[in-house]
Design a protein around this motif. Structure first.
Motif, PDB file in Angstrom:
ATOM      1  N   ASN A 168      37.382  26.342  39.771  1.00 57.41           N
ATOM      2  CA  ASN A 168      37.823  25.710  38.530  1.00 57.41           C
ATOM      3  C   ASN A 168      38.909  26.480  37.786  1.00 57.41           C
ATOM      4  OD1 ASN A 168      36.662  23.251  38.583  1.00 57.41           O
ATOM      5  ND2 ASN A 168      34.852  23.816  37.411  1.00 57.41           N
ATOM      6  N   PRO A 169      38.793  27.831  37.652  1.00 55.08           N
ATOM      7  CA  PRO A 169      39.860  28.561  36.963  1.00 55.08           C
ATOM      8  C   PRO A 169      41.199  28.420  37.681  1.00 55.08           C
ATOM      9  CG  PRO A 169      37.942  29.954  37.301  1.00 55.08           C
ATOM     10  CD  PRO A 169      37.701  28.711  38.076  1.00 55.08           C
ATOM     11  N   LEU A 191      46.724  26.124  38.030  1.00 55.99           N
ATOM     12  CA  LEU A 191      47.802  25.544  38.826  1.00 55.99           C
ATOM     13  C   LEU A 191      48.135  24.102  38.450  1.00 55.99           C
ATOM     14  CD1 LEU A 191      46.925  26.963  42.345  1.00 55.99           C
ATOM     15  CD2 LEU A 191      48.565  27.813  40.672  1.00 55.99           C
ATOM     16  N   ARG A 192      47.146  23.388  37.913  1.00 53.20           N
ATOM     17  CA  ARG A 192      47.341  21.966  37.653  1.00 53.20           C
ATOM     18  C   ARG A 192      48.472  21.676  36.667  1.00 53.20           C
ATOM     19  NH1 ARG A 192      44.424  17.771  34.616  1.00 53.20           N
ATOM     20  NH2 ARG A 192      43.748  19.508  33.336  1.00 53.20           N
ATOM     21  N   LEU A 231      57.654  20.223  40.639  1.00 53.22           N
ATOM     22  CA  LEU A 231      58.998  20.600  41.095  1.00 53.22           C
ATOM     23  C   LEU A 231      59.158  22.106  41.211  1.00 53.22           C
ATOM     24  CD1 LEU A 231      61.022  17.970  39.142  1.00 53.22           C
ATOM     25  CD2 LEU A 231      60.622  18.074  41.599  1.00 53.22           C
ATOM     26  N   ALA A 232      58.335  22.837  40.440  1.00 55.87           N
ATOM     27  CA  ALA A 232      58.385  24.297  40.533  1.00 55.87           C
ATOM     28  C   ALA A 232      57.962  24.767  41.920  1.00 55.87           C
ATOM     29  CB  ALA A 232      57.485  24.920  39.460  1.00 55.87           C
ATOM     30  N   ILE A 290      55.098  16.515  46.874  1.00 52.59           N
ATOM     31  CA  ILE A 290      54.223  15.356  46.643  1.00 52.59           C
ATOM     32  C   ILE A 290      52.768  15.749  46.892  1.00 52.59           C
ATOM     33  CG2 ILE A 290      53.632  13.037  47.462  1.00 52.59           C
ATOM     34  CD1 ILE A 290      56.235  13.285  45.856  1.00 52.59           C
ATOM     35  N   PHE A 291      52.564  16.532  47.953  1.00 57.86           N
ATOM     36  CA  PHE A 291      51.214  16.993  48.285  1.00 57.86           C
ATOM     37  C   PHE A 291      50.598  17.731  47.103  1.00 57.86           C
ATOM     38  CE2 PHE A 291      48.638  20.598  49.705  1.00 57.86           C
ATOM     39  CZ  PHE A 291      47.652  19.960  50.446  1.00 57.86           C
ATOM     40  N   ILE A 292      51.379  18.676  46.552  1.00 55.21           N
ATOM     41  CA  ILE A 292      50.877  19.494  45.442  1.00 55.21           C
ATOM     42  C   ILE A 292      50.550  18.636  44.224  1.00 55.21           C
ATOM     43  CG2 ILE A 292      51.643  21.148  43.687  1.00 55.21           C
ATOM     44  CD1 ILE A 292      50.748  22.567  46.068  1.00 55.21           C
ATOM     45  N   CYS A 293      51.429  17.678  43.908  1.00 52.91           N
ATOM     46  CA  CYS A 293      51.187  16.927  42.677  1.00 52.91           C
ATOM     47  C   CYS A 293      50.073  15.913  42.850  1.00 52.91           C
ATOM     48  CB  CYS A 293      52.465  16.277  42.142  1.00 52.91           C
ATOM     49  SG  CYS A 293      52.933  14.801  43.011  1.00 52.91           S
ATOM     50  N   SER A 294      49.854  15.430  44.091  1.00 55.11           N
ATOM     51  CA  SER A 294      48.799  14.406  44.215  1.00 55.11           C
ATOM     52  C   SER A 294      47.434  14.999  44.516  1.00 55.11           C
ATOM     53  CB  SER A 294      49.152  13.338  45.249  1.00 55.11           C
ATOM     54  OG  SER A 294      50.091  13.765  46.151  1.00 55.11           O
ATOM     55  N   ILE A 295      47.374  16.266  44.860  1.00 54.35           N
ATOM     56  CA  ILE A 295      46.058  16.796  45.239  1.00 54.35           C
ATOM     57  C   ILE A 295      45.151  16.988  44.020  1.00 54.35           C
ATOM     58  CG2 ILE A 295      46.617  19.287  45.198  1.00 54.35           C
ATOM     59  CD1 ILE A 295      44.989  19.373  47.893  1.00 54.35           C
ATOM     60  N   TRP A 296      45.721  17.390  42.867  1.00 54.49           N
ATOM     61  CA  TRP A 296      44.859  17.699  41.718  1.00 54.49           C
ATOM     62  C   TRP A 296      44.036  16.520  41.227  1.00 54.49           C
ATOM     63  CZ3 TRP A 296      44.696  22.364  42.687  1.00 54.49           C
ATOM     64  CH2 TRP A 296      45.836  23.156  42.881  1.00 54.49           C
ATOM     65  N   PRO A 297      44.676  15.366  40.956  1.00 53.79           N
ATOM     66  CA  PRO A 297      43.842  14.261  40.469  1.00 53.79           C
ATOM     67  C   PRO A 297      42.731  13.888  41.452  1.00 53.79           C
ATOM     68  CG  PRO A 297      46.168  13.682  40.369  1.00 53.79           C
ATOM     69  CD  PRO A 297      46.090  15.004  41.039  1.00 53.79           C
ATOM     70  N   MET A 298      43.014  14.000  42.751  1.00 53.76           N
ATOM     71  CA  MET A 298      41.996  13.601  43.723  1.00 53.76           C
ATOM     72  C   MET A 298      40.852  14.600  43.771  1.00 53.76           C
ATOM     73  SD  MET A 298      43.835  11.605  46.775  1.00 53.76           S
ATOM     74  CE  MET A 298      45.226  12.657  47.061  1.00 53.76           C
TER      75      MET A 298
END
Lengths: 277, 264
Positions: B106-107, B112-113, B118-119, B139-147
């Protein structure tokens, strides 16, 4: 089967239950001693918050007691199991499965396993399906087998819950206010059905209720509980009404009215509920 | 009662048309009073008809039809998003099921979230040594958090009643996962998927502006370099429309898998 097992099928010895809460320990139950004979129908009655459901959960093995022992068929209850099936207050059917699949889930686990509790060999799919159909037929729901819980009425859902529990052929059937959420007419109908089913299957039943008539009509023994916190058994009433029982004939039976009066007297005179502000 | 239905129909259709009308009016006003040749709605429409008359032409890597651009953007989103789903959903299940893992990660997730996806692009470029895999990585990085987060929350919120049923029936772990956890978590998971796709579609435009190649984001940047503002406006509408369609499709999917709660 020896006499001991028959008269003391389910045994509760000196059970106490304390819950840890943010405000410190909360004693829910204390000094519970109770025996249930094989084939006996026992009702637990008391005001809300008196720990009836806590006691039922202990028998189910969903929680473990802080003190004391619970013994079923000479074995200590160490966790939940299909030999002590539960009919939940809110039916707890899985909404994504059909009524048939909901019942089948339990049947499959009990009778479709290689290492069966009763030592018999596992049954094939046809036998399992036949058991499921028979259970749904027993509660009169064969026509709704392929419906999902969302498509049937509250009373029907509760009947599926009963079918699911009975289909596992449990040694003890535990019911937590099974008809509490239903209207009076549906409740009466299901009580009559339950009477007939129990007469046929000779099930041992422990039922939590807050309905005096339900308790007197259905049970052999009414366990009346004092108010919480630290609730315990206040009085045990033997109901010696002959079976089969009919609600119409019992309505003006002096013995029935006497039992009814005794329970009401306990609940509303000696254990009059004090609502906390 | 045909008149009644007609009135209802008008009341349903009229407000959105009025809204569009207001937008086009402001746009017309801006282009009319503008000194730097901001295209008018009419000019843009004519250009749009021309652009969409041949969406699948290809004159080399830097000059392709709008259809190809949309498709390659969607392909990147699908790949990055698909990988994120393969990793994120099981990961979310584990975090939701085991408190230890939840405390452990969780931390990290909280740290990271909030980082703009883009960074992560330079890291992708460095590691994968290519624009296309770097865009997919973003895209992978930005879509993984919500899931991950939605799946974990879903697992934690599986009603205790269902878990009690599992315990009383003494179901195997496999049956618990397939018959109880998975169906109970599915609506939460699909919300995560919807949020992820939405973010991915937002991010892909920006990522492609930076990486180049073929794609709707690159197309916007390329047309800016060509000073073709009409095509940029067309691109904005196209991006919005595709996002809308994705969102709508996923909402439909989610409703199909959401069942009534246990309490009636």
């Amino acid at each position: 089967m020896n006499l001991n097992l028959t008269s003391k099928y389910l045994e509760i010895q000196g059970v106490a239950q304390t819950f840890k809460t943010a405000k410190g320990d909360f004693p829910a139950l204390r000094d519970i001693d109770l025996t249930v004979a094989k084939g006996e129908f026992v009702a637990l009655i008391g005001h809300s918050g008196c720990g009836k459901s806590t006691l039922l959960n202990l028998i189910a093995g969903l929680t473990t007691p802080t003190q004391g022992n619970l013994i079923c068929a000479n074995r200590e209850i160490s966790g939940p199991g299909p030999e002590r099936a539960v009919v939940f207050q809110n039916h707890s059917l899985l909404p994504w499965l059909t009524c048939f699949e909901n019942v089948y889930l339990g049947v499959e686990r009990v009778f479709g396993n290689t290492g069966r509790v009763d030592g018999k060999s596992k049954e094939n799919v046809t036998q399992l399906k036949a058991r499921t159909d028979a259970a749904l037929d027993m509660v009169g729901l064969s026509h709704a087998a392929q419906k999902r819980p969302g498509e049937i009425s509250g009373g029907m859902k509760q009947r599926v819950g009963i079918a699911r529990a009975l289909a596992m052929e449990p040694q003890v059937l535990l019911m937590d206010e099974p008809f509490g959420a239903l209207d009076a007419l549906t409740r009466a109908k299901l009580q009559d059905e339950l009477l007939a089913i129990v007469a046929n299957t000779h099930s041992t039943v422990v039922m939590v209720t807050h309905d005096v008539d339900e308790a007197v009509l259905l049970s052999d023994k009414i366990v009346m509980m004092t108010n919480g916190p630290a609730a315990t058994i206040g009085e045990v009433l033997q109901v010696n009404l002959p079976r089969p029982r009919s609600r119409v004939n019992l309505a003006d039976d002096p013995r029935y009215l006497g039992y009814r009066k005794a329970v009401i007297d306990f609940l509303y005179t000696r254990q009059a509920h004090v609502e906390k502000a | 009662m045909p008149t009644f239905n007609l009135k209802q129909l008008v009341l349903r259709v009229l407000p959105p048309i009025l809204g569009m009308g207001v937008l086009i009016a402001i746009w017309g006003l801006v282009s009319f009073s503008s000194t730097n040749n901001f295209p008018s709605p009419k000019e843009t429409l004519i250009q749009a008809i021309q652009v969409f008359s041949d969406p699948f032409y290809s004159n080399g890597p830097n000059d392709q039809g709008v259809g190809w651009n949309i498709l390659s953007s969607l392909k990147r989103v699908a790949m990055g998003f698909g990988l994120a789903a393969i990793v994120g959903i099981p990961f979310g299940f584990m975090i939701g099921r085991f408190e230890f893992l939840s405390n452990m990660f969780n931390p990290l997730i909280s740290l990271l979230r909030p980082v703009s996806p883009l960074a992560w692009l330079p890291i992708g470029l460095l590691v994968f040594k290519g624009a296309n895999p770097a865009a997919i990585w973003t895209i992978f990085i930005c879509s993984i958090w919500p899931m991950v987060i939605n799946t974990a929350v879903g697992v934690q919120r599986v009603p205790q009643d269902y878990m009690n049923v599992a315990r009383v029936l003494n179901l195997s772990e496999w049956k618990i996962v397939t018959k109880i956890l998975f169906p109970a978590v599915l609506p939460y998971m699909l919300t995560g998927v919807r949020l992820a796709v939405g973010t991915a579609w937002l991010v892909i435009v920006a990522a492609e502006m930076l990486t180049g190649g073929v794609g709707i984001g690159f197309w916007v940047w390329d047309e800016w370099n060509n000073l073709n503002v009409k095509n940029i406006i067309i691109a904005i509408f196209v991006i919005g429309l595709v996002g809308l369609i994705l969102e709508f499709a996923l909402i439909k999917l989610a409703t199909a898998f959401t069942f009534e709660e246990v309490r009636t």
